[in-house]
Design an enzyme around this catalytic site. Structure first.
Site, PDB file in Angstrom:
ATOM      1  N   ASP A 173       0.846  -1.198   0.000  1.00  0.00           N
ATOM      2  CA  ASP A 173       0.000   0.000   0.000  1.00  0.00           C
ATOM      3  C   ASP A 173       0.881   1.248   0.000  1.00  0.00           C
ATOM      4  OD1 ASP A 173      -3.026   0.831   0.596  1.00  0.00           O
ATOM      5  OD2 ASP A 173      -1.704   2.196   1.689  1.00  0.00           O
ATOM      6  N   ASN A 181      -2.306  12.957  -4.306  1.00  0.00           N
ATOM      7  CA  ASN A 181      -3.410  13.444  -5.143  1.00  0.00           C
ATOM      8  C   ASN A 181      -3.775  14.882  -4.802  1.00  0.00           C
ATOM      9  OD1 ASN A 181      -3.886  11.265  -6.844  1.00  0.00           O
ATOM     10  ND2 ASN A 181      -5.243  10.243  -5.387  1.00  0.00           N
ATOM     11  N   HIS A 186      -4.741  14.310  -9.507  1.00  0.00           N
ATOM     12  CA  HIS A 186      -5.015  12.888  -9.761  1.00  0.00           C
ATOM     13  C   HIS A 186      -4.210  12.338 -10.946  1.00  0.00           C
ATOM     14  CE1 HIS A 186      -8.209  12.164  -6.810  1.00  0.00           C
ATOM     15  NE2 HIS A 186      -8.520  13.442  -7.001  1.00  0.00           N
ATOM     16  N   ASP A 190      -2.086   9.014 -10.734  1.00  0.00           N
ATOM     17  CA  ASP A 190      -2.175   7.890 -11.683  1.00  0.00           C
ATOM     18  C   ASP A 190      -0.792   7.508 -12.193  1.00  0.00           C
ATOM     19  OD1 ASP A 190      -4.895   7.826 -11.400  1.00  0.00           O
ATOM     20  OD2 ASP A 190      -5.351   8.805 -13.313  1.00  0.00           O
ATOM     21  N   GLU A 217      -4.849   2.361  -4.194  1.00  0.00           N
ATOM     22  CA  GLU A 217      -3.385   2.371  -4.183  1.00  0.00           C
ATOM     23  C   GLU A 217      -2.810   1.104  -3.534  1.00  0.00           C
ATOM     24  OE1 GLU A 217      -4.684   4.620  -0.433  1.00  0.00           O
ATOM     25  OE2 GLU A 217      -5.395   4.320  -2.477  1.00  0.00           O
TER      26      GLU A 217
END
Length: 296
Positions: A173, A181, A186, A190, A217
């Site tokens: 994680d 973000n 965002h 990504d 994530e």
């Protein structure tokens, strides 16, 4: 039901069928066992019907059961390990019992849809593979998605337990991903996920190992045949590679860390859900202990 089709008819016309199909057999649709025609008697051969096409378990869309229920002939295309099989099933009556004649053809290179000049573009096997990739691939990271995980992990667990081998999973994680973000947007987030997926892929051992995007994530690494010690080596390799990697997007150097939770088992009684939950608990232990660490 095809009343004219009997086992004698098939036996007497075997030449014709053998030119059309690779495998001709009689199956008991209830027990899933292949039957051997010995003289005038059908006896169990022992093997399961799904083994012939390389499957570990009963097909979810078993058309032999459907043929038994509806008393009709059915056909389907089954895709297993990059091969496409055309399967025809015909119900027959033998000693007041309905059995199924299965005709199987490896149609990987011989079944086409429509027309094209070279034929390659309209192979049904290619169409099936493209559709399959669409359903099991995460479009952002180009690794397996949650559906891929749900379909593949149970099979790998069964195979390992059958061989009396351990299996390990690693939950990964990204730490404080929301702040990435919030700060960079965002699109940058990504980019980080895509780069991280590639980074993790470089650390797994062989074609048996795989990585899937578990959600958001969070990633799942599966290592069939590996015990806790081997899984720890891989997790440490991933942890080190992430620490050294530069995530640069729009001239921004983004520093990230990740937390890891490892679970290994050779317990044949454990369920998929229990296995995942144990790894998830280890991951949260890592996060609660300050993140950027491995717990096993």
């Amino acid at each position: 039901m095809d009343k004219d089709i009997t086992i004698d008819f098939i036996e007497n016309n075997l030449n014709i069928f053998q030119k059309l199909y690779d495998v001709i057999r009689v199956v008991d649709p209830i027990t899933k066992r292949v039957l051997l025609y010995n003289g005038n008697t059908l006896i169990e051969k022992g093997s399961s019907c799904f083994n012939k096409i390389g499957k570990e378990a009963i097909c979810e869309n078993c058309i032999s059961i459907r043929a038994l229920k509806d008393k009709k002939t059915y056909m389907k295309i089954e895709s297993v390990d990059n091969k496409s099989y055309l399967i025809t099933v015909l119900p027959i009556e033998v000693d007041n019992k309905t059995l199924i004649v299965e005709l199987i053809k490896d149609a990987t290179d011989s079944l086409f849809y429509g027309h094209s000049l070279d034929g390659k573009g309209c192979k049904v096997s290619n169409i099936i593979n493209d559709l399959k990739l669409m359903t099991i691939r995460d479009s952002l990271t180009d690794i397996g998605n949650r559906r891929f995980i749900d379909e593949t992990l149970p099979i790998d667990m069964k195979v390992c337990f059958k061989k009396d081998e351990p299996i390990s999973i690693i939950m990964v994680d990204v730490d404080y991903f929301k702040s990435i973000n919030d700060r960079f947007g965002h699109t940058t987030g990504d980019f980080v996920l895509k780069e991280l997926a590639g980074c993790l892929k470089q650390c797994i051992r062989n074609k048996k190992d795989w990585i899937g995007r578990y959600g958001g994530e969070e990633f799942l690494v599966c290592i069939p045949g590996a015990d806790e010690k081997a899984a720890l080596v891989i997790a440490e390799r991933m942890h080190e590679r992430i620490a050294k990697k530069k995530f640069i997007y729009n001239n921004e150097d983004i520093k990230i860390t990740a937390s890891f939770g490892i679970c290994s088992t050779s317990n044949k009684e454990i369920t998929v859900e229990e296995f995942l939950n144990l790894a998830d608990k280890k991951l949260y232990e890592a996060k609660n202990a300050g993140r950027n660490r491995i717990v096993f």
